[in-house]
Design a protein around this motif. Structure first.
Motif, PDB file in Angstrom:
ATOM      1  N   ALA A 263       0.233  -1.157  -0.297  1.00 31.39           N
ATOM      2  CA  ALA A 263       0.390   0.432  -0.130  1.00 31.39           C
ATOM      3  C   ALA A 263       1.002   0.799   0.352  1.00 31.39           C
ATOM      4  CB  ALA A 263      -1.278   0.135   1.109  1.00 31.39           C
TER       5      ALA A 263
ATOM      6  N   GLN B  85      -2.614   2.121  -9.625  1.00 35.72           N
ATOM      7  CA  GLN B  85      -2.896   2.282  -7.891  1.00 35.72           C
ATOM      8  C   GLN B  85      -2.051   2.664  -6.672  1.00 35.72           C
ATOM      9  OE1 GLN B  85      -0.338  -1.761  -7.444  1.00 35.72           O
ATOM     10  NE2 GLN B  85      -1.460  -2.421  -9.338  1.00 35.72           N
TER      11      GLN B  85
ATOM     12  N   LEU C 105      -4.314   4.891  -4.235  1.00 35.77           N
ATOM     13  CA  LEU C 105      -3.868   5.223  -2.922  1.00 35.77           C
ATOM     14  C   LEU C 105      -3.314   6.980  -2.773  1.00 35.77           C
ATOM     15  CD1 LEU C 105      -1.033   2.065  -2.978  1.00 35.77           C
ATOM     16  CD2 LEU C 105      -3.337   2.483  -1.749  1.00 35.77           C
TER      17      LEU C 105
END
Length: 359
Positions: free
Chosen positions: A166, A193, A197
């Motif tokens: 993450a 991603q 995030l």
């Protein structure tokens, strides 16, 4: 309240030591004499000192009775931006201790000071001491990338992503390395991603748009939408400016593609109309019109969709996106006859001026 005193931490090359009174270098007696010289000096001041000698340096960490703990001291220097002050302290401590955080901080400090090639060794040492240190892997990847070691950069950043799936910063940097090495398709999922995030990170959002554009015609529409989102979300950031430039570039390419690279006669006609209308206005008014169109265009003009209409406060009428672009070009050239208006319509402008003269 008593102020806690800073420690003294330094390293000195053995070549710079005054040899007077010292045994021959390279002998156990030499090492003991050097250690004793510094230890006794600090003991006389009531300080505790740790002294280490190797083949090249003598390193000293001396702490007063109520002093700041050495590691906390140097990390405080870093956190407050005193990189030049922190570096010699980090060099000394990293040379004495097997501490991953110190090695990482040493490498990061060098990298931030614009010395990425020198940063590699302490960062490699950091990940060897602590293979779970994701930030050290990220810093190592960035240092490799800055020195052109692309494959090693990608490997280090992949290790960081594995440790912290993450971590948006790790994914953004990995994506950037992959894209710069010609692997945009491989970079795209990491940019997506990272953008998801970290929605407030202009670098991740712009990187996603650039990657989509790099992938070619099949992704240009999505790239344009992403660029528009960047302009809207970060209007005062460099990323917003770069997104505006990209939208202009995409618009030029689409405009030329619509006429197979030839003159856009619709743009020529719009420019003739602009030349006629602007000839009746003073320069200040023309400047207001050009500025209004430029501001409107920050979110992108639909150049190839004539059904989409726009209105201006400073000029009566309804206009297509291409018409506004043409008017802006004409207005700009009135202020700077040889300047680049950034519209890609220079040939159309020259044709419009010539046709107007021949009327």
């Amino acid at each position: 309240m008593t102020t806690r005193q800073a420690p003294e931490i330094f390293q000195i090359p053995l070549d710079d030591l005054d040899p007077a009174g010292l045994p021959p270098r390279g002998t156990p007696e030499f090492e003991q004499a050097v250690i004793g010289r510094y230890a006794l000096d600090y003991a006389a001041r009531g300080w505790q000192a740790v002294v280490a000698v190797d083949d090249a340096f003598v390193r000293v960490v001396a702490v007063p009775e109520r002093g700041v703990e050495p590691k906390a001291y140097v990390l405080g220097l870093l956190q407050n931006g005193f990189l030049e002050d922190a570096l010699p302290v980090l060099e000394a401590l990293d040379g004495m201790l097997d501490d991953a955080e110190l090695a990482y901080s040493h490498g990061l400090c060098l990298s931030e000071l614009g010395r990425p090639a020198e940063a590699v060794a302490p960062l490699q040492r950091a990940v060897e001491l602590d293979p779970t240190h994701a930030n050290a892997f990220i810093a190592l990847g960035v240092a490799f990338a800055r020195t052109g070691r692309t494959d090693e950069a990608a490997n280090a950043l992949r290790d960081a992503v594995k440790l912290e799936p993450a971590n948006a910063f790790a994914k953004r940097n990995l994506a950037a390395v992959l894209m710069r090495s010609g692997r945009a398709a491989e970079a795209l999922p990491f940019f997506r991603q990272a953008a998801s995030l970290a929605p407030a990170d202009p670098g991740a959002q712009l990187g996603l748009a650039q990657c989509l554009e790099e992938l070619g015609p099949s992704h240009v529409k999505e790239a344009a939408e992403q660029y528009k989102a960047v302009v809207k979300r970060f209007p005062d950031h460099q990323a917003g400016e770069m997104a505006e430039e990209a939208l202009t570039r995409i618009g030029h390419e689409e405009m030329r593609a619509a006429v197979d690279g030839g003159l856009r006669m619709d743009a020529v006609m719009y420019m003739q109309a602009a030349l006629d209308r602007f000839a009746k206005l003073d320069q200040a008014k023309v400047g207001q019109i050009v500025m209004e169109i430029a501001l409107l265009g920050r979110n992108g003009l639909e150049i190839n969709k004539p059904a989409v209409r726009y209105t201006l406060q400073n000029l009566e009428g309804e206009f297509s996106g291409l018409a506004l672009l043409a008017y802006m070009h004409v207005g700009f050239r009135m202020f700077d006859a040889k300047g680049d208006a950034g519209t890609g319509l220079d040939r159309e402008y020259e044709a419009a001026v010539k046709m107007r003269r021949e009327r």
